[in-house]
Motif scaffolding. Structure first.
Motif, PDB file in Angstrom:
ATOM      1  N   UNK A   1      40.651  30.004  43.469  1.00 29.30           N
ATOM      2  CA  UNK A   1      42.105  29.898  43.304  1.00 29.30           C
ATOM      3  C   UNK A   1      42.712  29.448  44.618  1.00 29.30           C
ATOM      4  N   UNK A   2      43.910  28.863  44.533  1.00 27.68           N
ATOM      5  CA  UNK A   2      44.562  28.360  45.752  1.00 27.68           C
ATOM      6  C   UNK A   2      45.895  29.060  46.015  1.00 27.68           C
ATOM      7  N   UNK A   3      46.245  30.017  45.162  1.00 32.76           N
ATOM      8  CA  UNK A   3      47.447  30.823  45.428  1.00 32.76           C
ATOM      9  C   UNK A   3      47.083  32.293  45.226  1.00 32.76           C
ATOM     10  N   UNK A   4      47.815  33.166  45.926  1.00 29.82           N
ATOM     11  CA  UNK A   4      47.582  34.600  45.725  1.00 29.82           C
ATOM     12  C   UNK A   4      47.964  35.012  44.312  1.00 29.82           C
ATOM     13  N   UNK A   5      48.958  34.337  43.740  1.00 30.72           N
ATOM     14  CA  UNK A   5      49.372  34.692  42.373  1.00 30.72           C
ATOM     15  C   UNK A   5      48.190  34.572  41.407  1.00 30.72           C
ATOM     16  N   UNK A   6      47.485  33.455  41.467  1.00 29.71           N
ATOM     17  CA  UNK A   6      46.358  33.242  40.549  1.00 29.71           C
ATOM     18  C   UNK A   6      45.158  34.096  40.957  1.00 29.71           C
TER      19      UNK A   6
ATOM     20  N   UNK B   1      44.290  35.684  50.362  1.00 26.32           N
ATOM     21  CA  UNK B   1      43.739  34.395  50.801  1.00 26.32           C
ATOM     22  C   UNK B   1      43.912  34.185  52.301  1.00 26.32           C
ATOM     23  N   UNK B   2      45.094  34.523  52.795  1.00 23.42           N
ATOM     24  CA  UNK B   2      45.346  34.287  54.210  1.00 23.42           C
ATOM     25  C   UNK B   2      44.401  35.133  55.081  1.00 23.42           C
ATOM     26  N   UNK B   3      44.207  36.392  54.705  1.00 22.49           N
ATOM     27  CA  UNK B   3      43.312  37.278  55.469  1.00 22.49           C
ATOM     28  C   UNK B   3      41.859  36.801  55.355  1.00 22.49           C
ATOM     29  N   UNK B   4      41.456  36.450  54.139  1.00 21.83           N
ATOM     30  CA  UNK B   4      40.075  36.005  53.905  1.00 21.83           C
ATOM     31  C   UNK B   4      39.759  34.740  54.707  1.00 21.83           C
TER      32      UNK B   4
ATOM     33  N   UNK C   1      45.809  18.781  40.365  1.00 20.40           N
ATOM     34  CA  UNK C   1      45.770  18.065  41.646  1.00 20.40           C
ATOM     35  C   UNK C   1      46.562  18.844  42.699  1.00 20.40           C
ATOM     36  N   UNK C   2      47.584  19.579  42.265  1.00 20.96           N
ATOM     37  CA  UNK C   2      48.310  20.454  43.208  1.00 20.96           C
ATOM     38  C   UNK C   2      47.355  21.500  43.801  1.00 20.96           C
ATOM     39  N   UNK C   3      46.456  22.020  42.944  1.00 20.56           N
ATOM     40  CA  UNK C   3      45.458  22.964  43.457  1.00 20.56           C
ATOM     41  C   UNK C   3      44.560  22.285  44.487  1.00 20.56           C
ATOM     42  N   UNK C   4      44.145  21.061  44.161  1.00 18.25           N
ATOM     43  CA  UNK C   4      43.268  20.332  45.097  1.00 18.25           C
ATOM     44  C   UNK C   4      43.979  20.149  46.444  1.00 18.25           C
ATOM     45  N   UNK C   5      45.285  19.804  46.394  1.00 18.85           N
ATOM     46  CA  UNK C   5      46.033  19.615  47.653  1.00 18.85           C
ATOM     47  C   UNK C   5      46.091  20.924  48.441  1.00 18.85           C
ATOM     48  N   UNK C   6      46.367  22.030  47.736  1.00 16.47           N
ATOM     49  CA  UNK C   6      46.436  23.334  48.437  1.00 16.47           C
ATOM     50  C   UNK C   6      45.075  23.717  49.007  1.00 16.47           C
TER      51      UNK C   6
ATOM     52  N   UNK D   1      39.400  13.687  44.560  1.00 14.99           N
ATOM     53  CA  UNK D   1      40.576  13.928  45.398  1.00 14.99           C
ATOM     54  C   UNK D   1      40.164  14.647  46.678  1.00 14.99           C
ATOM     55  N   UNK D   2      39.320  15.679  46.525  1.00 13.17           N
ATOM     56  CA  UNK D   2      38.855  16.424  47.706  1.00 13.17           C
ATOM     57  C   UNK D   2      38.021  15.520  48.616  1.00 13.17           C
ATOM     58  N   UNK D   3      37.140  14.744  48.002  1.00 16.37           N
ATOM     59  CA  UNK D   3      36.255  13.875  48.794  1.00 16.37           C
ATOM     60  C   UNK D   3      37.068  12.848  49.566  1.00 16.37           C
ATOM     61  N   UNK D   4      38.125  12.322  48.934  1.00 17.66           N
ATOM     62  CA  UNK D   4      38.926  11.295  49.616  1.00 17.66           C
ATOM     63  C   UNK D   4      39.695  11.886  50.805  1.00 17.66           C
ATOM     64  N   UNK D   5      39.853  13.206  50.814  1.00 21.66           N
ATOM     65  CA  UNK D   5      40.513  13.858  51.964  1.00 21.66           C
ATOM     66  C   UNK D   5      39.485  14.256  53.026  1.00 21.66           C
ATOM     67  N   UNK D   6      38.221  13.887  52.803  1.00 22.97           N
ATOM     68  CA  UNK D   6      37.187  14.151  53.820  1.00 22.97           C
ATOM     69  C   UNK D   6      36.400  15.430  53.588  1.00 22.97           C
ATOM     70  N   UNK D   7      36.630  16.130  52.463  1.00 25.90           N
ATOM     71  CA  UNK D   7      35.874  17.360  52.196  1.00 25.90           C
ATOM     72  C   UNK D   7      34.455  17.020  51.753  1.00 25.90           C
ATOM     73  N   UNK D   8      33.515  17.889  52.109  1.00 31.06           N
ATOM     74  CA  UNK D   8      32.153  17.758  51.576  1.00 31.06           C
ATOM     75  C   UNK D   8      32.133  18.551  50.272  1.00 31.06           C
ATOM     76  N   UNK D   9      31.963  17.864  49.168  1.00 25.86           N
ATOM     77  CA  UNK D   9      32.147  18.534  47.873  1.00 25.86           C
ATOM     78  C   UNK D   9      31.045  18.140  46.894  1.00 25.86           C
ATOM     79  N   UNK D  10      30.545  19.146  46.180  1.00 24.37           N
ATOM     80  CA  UNK D  10      29.509  18.927  45.161  1.00 24.37           C
ATOM     81  C   UNK D  10      30.041  19.405  43.826  1.00 24.37           C
ATOM     82  N   UNK D  11      29.455  18.883  42.791  1.00 25.22           N
ATOM     83  CA  UNK D  11      29.787  19.368  41.451  1.00 25.22           C
ATOM     84  C   UNK D  11      28.519  19.900  40.832  1.00 25.22           C
TER      85      UNK D  11
END
Ligand code: SF4
Length: 289
Positions: A148-153, A166-169, A199-204, A243-253
């Protein structure tokens, strides 16, 4: 033996309880054994079948190591030998940290199973004090189940987030990994349709992990009875990954395996009559279920 989807091994413990171990071959030649660290789990992640059991008991060091020893013995060269160990079976490994530390030390010891520490991965849902302890005592790899990318979720789908948000972790990871040489955390991200796959999650996500040496593993959700979630479509997963890869993340599926045999990550165990509560979703996510 049908190995494409993984091999499920059941162990009967002295007290009559049963634990599950999975051996997962990969076309690249890697063969991974996925070991359990507890019978059941106390964390109550809402997408997880094991979590429906609640915690029955912590496994002893010997009960954890024996799973890898047995899998190694079973896998002759005919099927390729075991190359990796992941603590991603039943249980939250860092909730049983002393036995997991001892078991992983035996797995990497020259006189033990002699795996490289990079090939032994301990997973956690985010127990912050135990993460610090683990990183100070072990050189084995660490996987953090983020999802998840928000504390709410995350408060909803992983209640441990109410204690360690999330911030502490992520702040703790950033701080603790700084002193470790060439060390990368693996973030596991189970994709749930309409919950954490926009995609908002990916950005966060990109912002959240900034500054943490890491890899991201996108995991297809395996639906099971008792789950209210749906898997993200393959197309949407690819879009998220790109989307993640284009931002430079190392990402696998990671494609799902074994979903028809209740033998995939988060799908082990046998819930009893009394189960932990299902949590109420935030109102705007009710339509996603
Ligand atoms: S995902 Fe892991 S930590 Fe969460 S309930 Fe399942 S086994 Fe426990």
């Amino acid at each position: 033996m049908e190995l494409e989807r993984g091999l499920q091994i059941l162990f009967n413990l002295d007290d009559g309880m049963v634990i599950e171990t999975i051996v997962i071959p990969c076309s690249t030649g890697r063969t991974t054994v996925c070991v359990s660290s507890q019978v059941g789990c106390a964390m109550n992640c809402q997408f997880c079948y094991t979590g429906r059991m609640g915690l029955r008991k912590h496994l002893r060091t010997s009960e954890i190591v024996e799973q890898a020893v047995f899998a190694r013995r079973l896998f002759s060269s005919e099927f390729g030998s075991i190359t990796n160990v992941v603590f991603m079976g039943m249980g939250e490994p860092l909730h049983n940290i002393e036995n997991v530390l001892k078991a992983s030390a035996i797995m990497v010891d020259d006189q033990g199973l002699h795996f490289s520490p990079r090939k032994v991965t301990v997973s956690t849902s985010g127990l912050v004090p135990q993460i610090k302890h683990f990183l100070s005592k072990s050189n084995c790899a660490l996987a953090v189940s983020l999802n998840a990318t928000t504390d709410e979720v995350r408060n909803w789908i992983m209640p441990i987030n109410r204690k360690y948000n999330l911030s502490l972790l992520l702040g703790t990871l950033k701080e603790e990994i700084r002193s470790k040489h060439r060390y990368k955390v693996l973030f596991e991200y189970v994709m749930l349709a309409g919950v954490n796959d926009s995609i908002e999650d990916a950005k966060r996500l990109i912002e959240l992990i900034r500054g943490i040496p890491c890899k991201i593993n996108l995991i297809s959700f395996n639906p099971h009875s008792g789950s209210r979630f749906r898997p993200t479509t393959d197309e949407k997963m690819v879009e998220f990954r790109n989307f993640l890869a284009s931002a430079g993340c190392v990402v696998f599926m990671r494609p799902s395996r074994g979903d028809d045999r209740m033998a995939a990550c988060g799908q082990l165990g046998e819930p009893g009559v009394i189960q932990p509560p299902m949590l109420r979703p935030p109102p705007r996510f009710q339509m996603a279920l």
